[in-house]
Design an enzyme around this catalytic site. Structure first.
Site, short mmCIF file in Angstrom:
data_model
loop_
_atom_site.label_atom_id
_atom_site.label_comp_id
_atom_site.label_asym_id
_atom_site.label_seq_id
_atom_site.Cartn_x
_atom_site.Cartn_y
_atom_site.Cartn_z
N LYS A 51 -0.09 1.11 -4.68
CA LYS A 51 0.25 0.51 -3.38
C LYS A 51 0.54 1.57 -2.33
O LYS A 51 0.50 1.28 -1.13
CB LYS A 51 1.44 -0.44 -3.53
CG LYS A 51 1.14 -1.69 -4.34
CD LYS A 51 2.36 -2.62 -4.38
CE LYS A 51 2.11 -3.84 -5.26
NZ LYS A 51 2.00 -3.50 -6.70
N CYS A 106 3.13 -12.21 -6.42
CA CYS A 106 2.60 -10.87 -6.65
C CYS A 106 2.36 -10.57 -8.12
O CYS A 106 1.82 -9.51 -8.46
CB CYS A 106 3.54 -9.83 -6.06
SG CYS A 106 4.11 -10.26 -4.40
N HIS A 145 4.92 -1.62 -10.18
CA HIS A 145 4.81 -2.57 -9.07
C HIS A 145 5.00 -1.80 -7.76
O HIS A 145 4.23 -2.01 -6.82
CB HIS A 145 5.87 -3.66 -9.23
CG HIS A 145 5.69 -4.81 -8.29
ND1 HIS A 145 4.51 -5.53 -8.21
CD2 HIS A 145 6.53 -5.37 -7.39
CE1 HIS A 145 4.64 -6.48 -7.29
NE2 HIS A 145 5.85 -6.40 -6.78
N PHE A 193 7.53 -12.88 -5.73
CA PHE A 193 8.49 -13.74 -5.06
C PHE A 193 8.88 -14.89 -5.99
O PHE A 193 8.04 -15.41 -6.74
CB PHE A 193 7.88 -14.32 -3.78
CG PHE A 193 7.98 -13.42 -2.57
CD1 PHE A 193 8.49 -12.14 -2.66
CD2 PHE A 193 7.54 -13.88 -1.33
CE1 PHE A 193 8.58 -11.32 -1.54
CE2 PHE A 193 7.62 -13.06 -0.21
CZ PHE A 193 8.14 -11.79 -0.30
N GLU A 198 13.20 -1.59 -10.03
CA GLU A 198 12.18 -1.27 -11.03
C GLU A 198 12.51 0.03 -11.75
O GLU A 198 12.36 0.13 -12.98
CB GLU A 198 10.80 -1.18 -10.39
CG GLU A 198 9.69 -0.96 -11.40
CD GLU A 198 8.29 -1.06 -10.81
OE1 GLU A 198 7.32 -1.17 -11.60
OE2 GLU A 198 8.15 -1.02 -9.57
N HIS A 219 -0.06 -3.63 -0.42
CA HIS A 219 0.18 -4.70 -1.41
C HIS A 219 -0.92 -5.74 -1.29
O HIS A 219 -1.00 -6.46 -0.29
CB HIS A 219 1.55 -5.33 -1.13
CG HIS A 219 2.09 -6.12 -2.28
ND1 HIS A 219 1.28 -6.71 -3.24
CD2 HIS A 219 3.36 -6.42 -2.64
CE1 HIS A 219 2.02 -7.34 -4.11
NE2 HIS A 219 3.29 -7.18 -3.78
#
Length: 414
Positions: free
Chosen positions: A338, A166, A306, A402, A317, A343
């Protein structure tokens, strides 16, 4: 280490769940419009999650001739469409006056490559192996969107693709900047693309517990930083940016949206899918991004977060932002696209970069929709529900992937 040279963004192209071009996407985000809906790409009956952020109304036959359409996968087709829009927006003709094709590059990243084509080919293999396309292998490999864009536009400089889950889309801008500052290119098309809305992908992510199961309320399913968030919404799309040295842009009279001032890439070294709950890797990336660009925490007006809508990511975050920005954290505007598009995986960070640049251009920050009640330790200003006017001079873009890959970029007004 800082460079005195500037790298600027002069063009954008986008295909997202809320729009098939740059401006329609931007206006939809400002309006708080959701692009999450029931899956149409395949029959999702029986799956725990049956909703996604799909690009709607995209017709590759209007873009490519029949042969090129048949040999290419959807993530490449989306990338070509976005790249064409980006160069048009930048008033750039590769190989045209003042634009040496050998000095133009492509850095177009993705996260899952041609998963849809692989899944389809496995079905064909079981049914009749002779029906598998001779272009199957070349269509699904991860470098193909970058190569298809290069072929389409006649780019003859450095062409590359990286997979950082990502974080792929943000890293593309940093790598493009590096190519320009090293003297290997004058112009680089950079961004991300992914299209992997398939049954196997959704079953795997559902088994992982990563996806929202709010199937009865698709538009309210993605809810970053909200107390009732239950997972992210999988999406698809492509965003391509035109980056060039400020000197090159000025020489051809191009307008610049923003400067890509630099950034940082770090690793959690913690887990294949979960972020380090301490946030140490994210903190390091944010801190280094500010230091390398000579940006004080108090100078940042906006963070395009994010913000995935998962329990752990949004908490981690938020903690990391507070640690890095200190008292300035509560003066920041922080929002997550998002919440509206889901996503976009390899394209997510590139979309966030576009959002940051357009926020600088227009003096407005898009909202985080579906944020009805902030979750535990999510106490920042996430711009809930409604876009907000703001003088954005510097913006940070966060992307965490990831494997614990953390990438942060800083964009500034020019």
């Amino acid at each position: 280490m800082q460079s005195n040279r500037q790298v600027v963004v002069t063009g954008f192209g986008a295909l997202t769940p809320v729009g098939n071009d740059r401006e329609s996407t931007w206006q939809a985000l400002l309006a708080g419009k959701s692009g999450i809906a029931p899956i149409t790409a395949f029959d999702a009956t029986g799956l725990p999650t049956t909703i996604a952020g799909e690009v709607k109304g995209f017709d590759p036959s209007a873009l490519l001739d029949r042969k090129r359409e048949r040999r290419s996968a959807r993530f490449s087709q989306l990338a070509v469409a976005a790249a064409r829009e980006a160069v048009a927006d930048a008033s750039l003709t590769v190989g045209g006056e003042g634009v040496d094709a050998g000095r133009v590059g492509v850095v177009l990243n993705n996260a899952v490559a041609g998963m849809d084509g692989i899944e389809r080919a496995v079905d064909q293999m079981h049914a009749d192996p002779r029906t598998i396309s001779p272009y199957f292998v070349s269509s699904v490999i991860p470098n193909m969107p970058a190569c298809e864009v290069a072929i389409d536009l006649g780019v003859r400089g450095p062409v590359t693709a990286s997979a950082l889950a990502c974080a792929s889309g943000v890293y593309a801008l940093l790598e493009a900047r590096r190519l320009i500052l090293s003297g290997e290119a004058d112009v680089v098309l950079a961004g991300g693309t992914d299209s992997a809305i398939t049954r196997v992908m959704f079953q795997g992510l559902s088994n992982m517990g990563a996806l929202s199961k709010r199937n009865d309320e698709p538009e309210r399913a993605s809810r970053p930083f909200d107390a009732d968030r239950d997972g992210f919404v999988f999406g698809e799309g492509a965003v391509v940016c035109v980056l060039e040295s400020a000197e090159h842009a000025a020489a051809r009279g191009a307008r610049a949206y923003a400067e890509v001032a630099g950034g940082a890439l770090t690793s959690d070294a913690f887990h294949v899918s979960a972020p380090d709950p301490s946030g140490a890797g994210a903190v390091s990336a944010m801190r280094q991004a500010l230091e390398r660009t000579g940006t004080a925490a108090s100078d940042v007006d906006y963070i395009c977060a994010h913000g995935t809508s998962t329990r752990i990511n949004d908490l981690t975050e938020s903690k990391a932002i507070r640690e890095v920005y200190g008292n300035s954290a509560y003066d920041l505007l922080v929002s997550s696209p998002k919440s509206m598009v889901g996503h976009l995986i390899g394209a997510a960070g590139a979309l966030s970069a576009m959002v940051a640049a357009l926020a600088i251009r227009d003096g407005v920050v898009p909202p985080t929709i579906n944020l009805d009640q902030p979750g535990e330790e999510c106490d920042l200003d996430y711009v809930p529900h409604t876009a907000r006017k703001a003088d954005v001079r510097a913006a940070a873009v966060n992307a965490f992937g990831f494997g614990g890959q953390n990438c942060v970029a800083v964009l500034r007004a020019v």
